[in-house]
Structure formats: structure tokens, C-alpha cells
Scaffold this motif. Structure first.
Motif, mmCIF file in Angstrom:
data_model
loop_
_atom_site.group_PDB
_atom_site.id
_atom_site.type_symbol
_atom_site.label_atom_id
_atom_site.label_comp_id
_atom_site.label_asym_id
_atom_site.label_seq_id
_atom_site.Cartn_x
_atom_site.Cartn_y
_atom_site.Cartn_z
ATOM 1 N N ARG A 56 0.832 -1.202 0.000
ATOM 2 C CA ARG A 56 0.000 0.000 0.000
ATOM 3 C C ARG A 56 0.866 1.252 0.000
ATOM 4 O O ARG A 56 0.574 2.221 -0.722
ATOM 5 N N ASN A 57 1.938 1.254 0.767
ATOM 6 C CA ASN A 57 2.828 2.412 0.794
ATOM 7 C C ASN A 57 3.567 2.585 -0.526
ATOM 8 O O ASN A 57 3.778 3.714 -0.982
ATOM 9 N N ARG A 58 3.982 1.470 -1.134
ATOM 10 C CA ARG A 58 4.682 1.571 -2.408
ATOM 11 C C ARG A 58 3.775 2.039 -3.535
ATOM 12 O O ARG A 58 4.248 2.558 -4.550
ATOM 13 N N SER A 59 2.471 1.840 -3.371
ATOM 14 C CA SER A 59 1.529 2.244 -4.417
ATOM 15 C C SER A 59 0.859 3.574 -4.111
ATOM 16 O O SER A 59 -0.136 3.928 -4.744
ATOM 17 N N ALA A 60 1.395 4.300 -3.132
ATOM 18 C CA ALA A 60 0.763 5.569 -2.741
ATOM 19 C C ALA A 60 0.801 6.603 -3.860
ATOM 20 O O ALA A 60 -0.048 7.491 -3.914
#
Length: 245
Positions: free
Chosen positions: A88-92
């Protein structure tokens, strides 16, 4: 005349070197089988308790962050939650990609779930090998022992049952030990396979709970975004009205 003893220990001591090595190998395989049973039973019991506790924690959590805090001591559950948070953080920086994010998280969690399944079955392959090969190893010892007995009979030129029986009994003991090693190994392997399958089902439940938290967080984020757009549109509409007046 000293009576012939047919106790397993005496037959083992009176057997030839090859048959004795076969018997020793089968006894070691049997001991290894029971050792694996004890070790894996303790391991799977601990895993089941951790999975049950993690399942309750994720069931009560409202967000993924809360689930991460509650599963820090839960092994695979914390790994699943951290994998979802990391993705989720990498796809922010990818806007409006909720479906793509869910798909990437599912793929990652499936890989972790499969790896956990292999970890749970670790060590049980040796039981399958023991169960499959022990009867044949015992049969080899029996055949070798009977061949040795017949050779001794031919050399001594004695065909009485008293001469033949001890050698054949010693040879057949190898087959008996092979069955003693194989039968528990097969039963224990099936038992541990069922226990591992139950643990894998619990891991699959954890994956579903993690994905539910992810979907819940994404739904909240989408609702907040849409709410912000409505406010901005309302403000723009009011500005245009004032300008027209």
C-alpha cells in the motif's frame, strides 16, 4: 543341549552383519519417526494457538494499522499484514488504483501463504520416505538372511528343521522391523498432513481478514476523497454565482 532363544534381541545378535545393519537402520528410522511426531506436534500446536489469537485480533481490528499493532507477536499473521502495508505504501503514488492495489496485495499474500504451507510440511517428507522404503529394506534383509541360511545349510549338509529355523527366523525379523517402521510412519504422515492442512486453512482465513481490512481502508480513503471533491465543487459553484451577480 542349550535351547535356542528366539527373542528379538538374541536373533539380532545371532544375525549376519548385513542383516544386522538392516535391522539397525530400520530401528533408527522408527525412532526418527516418533521424534518427528513429537517435534511437529509441538510445532503445529504452537502455530495453531498463534493463528487463532491472530484471527481474533484481526477480526476485532478496524484498520490495517490496528491489525499490525495487534499481530506483532503472531508470526505469519504479522508478515501478511506488513506485506499488505508495504504494498500500500509503495503504491501511494498511483492515484485511483484501488483494484490494482488489491490485486497486487492478493498476489503477494498468496505467495506468503504458499511459503507458510511448505514450512508447515517441512520434515514430513522424511516420514513418507520411511513409510515407502522400510518394507523393501526389511525385505532385502530377509532375502539376504535366507540366502545366508541356505548357504550354511548346504555347507553343513544338514537339513533338519532345528538347523534351518534359527536362520530363517533371524531373516524374517528384518521384514517385521520394516513393517514396524513403515506402518507408524505412514499413519503419522497422514496425521501431520491433516494438521498442516488445518493450519493452512487458518492462514487462508487470515489472508481474507487482511484483505477485508485493506478493502475497508481503501473504502474510507475513497469516501474522504469524494467528500473533498464535493466541497471543492461547492466552493467553485458559489464563487461562480457571486461573480455572476
Amino acid at each position: 543341549m542349550t535351547p535356542i532363544s528366539f527373542s528379538p534381541w538374541d536373533m539380532f545378535l545371532n544375525a549376519g552383519p548385513v542383516v544386522r545393519c538392516v535391522m539397525t537402520l530400520l530401528v533408527a528410522a522408527s525412532l526418527l519417526t516418533w521424534t518427528i511426531l513429537i517435534a511437529k506436534s509441538v510445532e503445529l500446536l504452537r502455530v495453531r494457538l498463534k493463528l487463532h489469537k491472530a484471527e481474533q485480533t484481526l477480526e476485532q481490528a478496524n484498520t490495517l494499522d490496528v491489525g499490525e499493532e495487534g499481530t506483532r507477536q503472531s508470526g505469519i499473521a504479522h508478515t501478511l499484514v506488513m506485506a499488505a502495508e508495504t504494498e500500500r505504501n509503495r503504491s501511494a503514488d498511483i492515484p485511483d488504483d484501488h483494484d490494482g492495489l488489491k490485486e497486487r496485495i492478493v498476489l503477494h499474500l498468496e505467495r506468503l501463504e504458499a511459503a507458510e504451507g511448505r514450512k508447515l510440511m517441512r520434515g514430513t517428507g522424511l516420514l513418507a520416505t520411511i513409510g515407502a522404503t522400510s518394507p523393501f529394506i526389511g525385505l532385502f534383509g530377509t532375502v539376504w538372511g535366507i540366502m545366508t541360511s541356505f548357504t550354511g545349510i548346504a555347507a553343513s549338509k544338514a537339513t533338519s528343521l532345528a538347523v534351518v529355523a534359527p536362520g530363517i527366523a533371524e531373516a524374517l525379523l528384518a521384514t517385521a522391523l520394516g513393517l514396524v517402521a513403515a506402518i507408524p510412519a505412514v499413519v503419522i504422515y497422514n496425521h501431520l498432513a491433516r494438521q498442516s492442512a488445518a493450519c493452512r486453512a487458518q492462514v487462508a482465513d487470515l489472508t481474507s481478514l487482511v484483505m477485508r481490512l485493506v478493502s475497508r481502508d481503501l473504502g474510507r480513503m475513497q469516501a474522504l476523497t469524494q467528500s473533498g471533491q464535493v466541497v471543492r465543487l461547492g466552493a467553485s459553484r458559489d464563487a461562480r454565482t457571486v461573480a455572476g451577480e
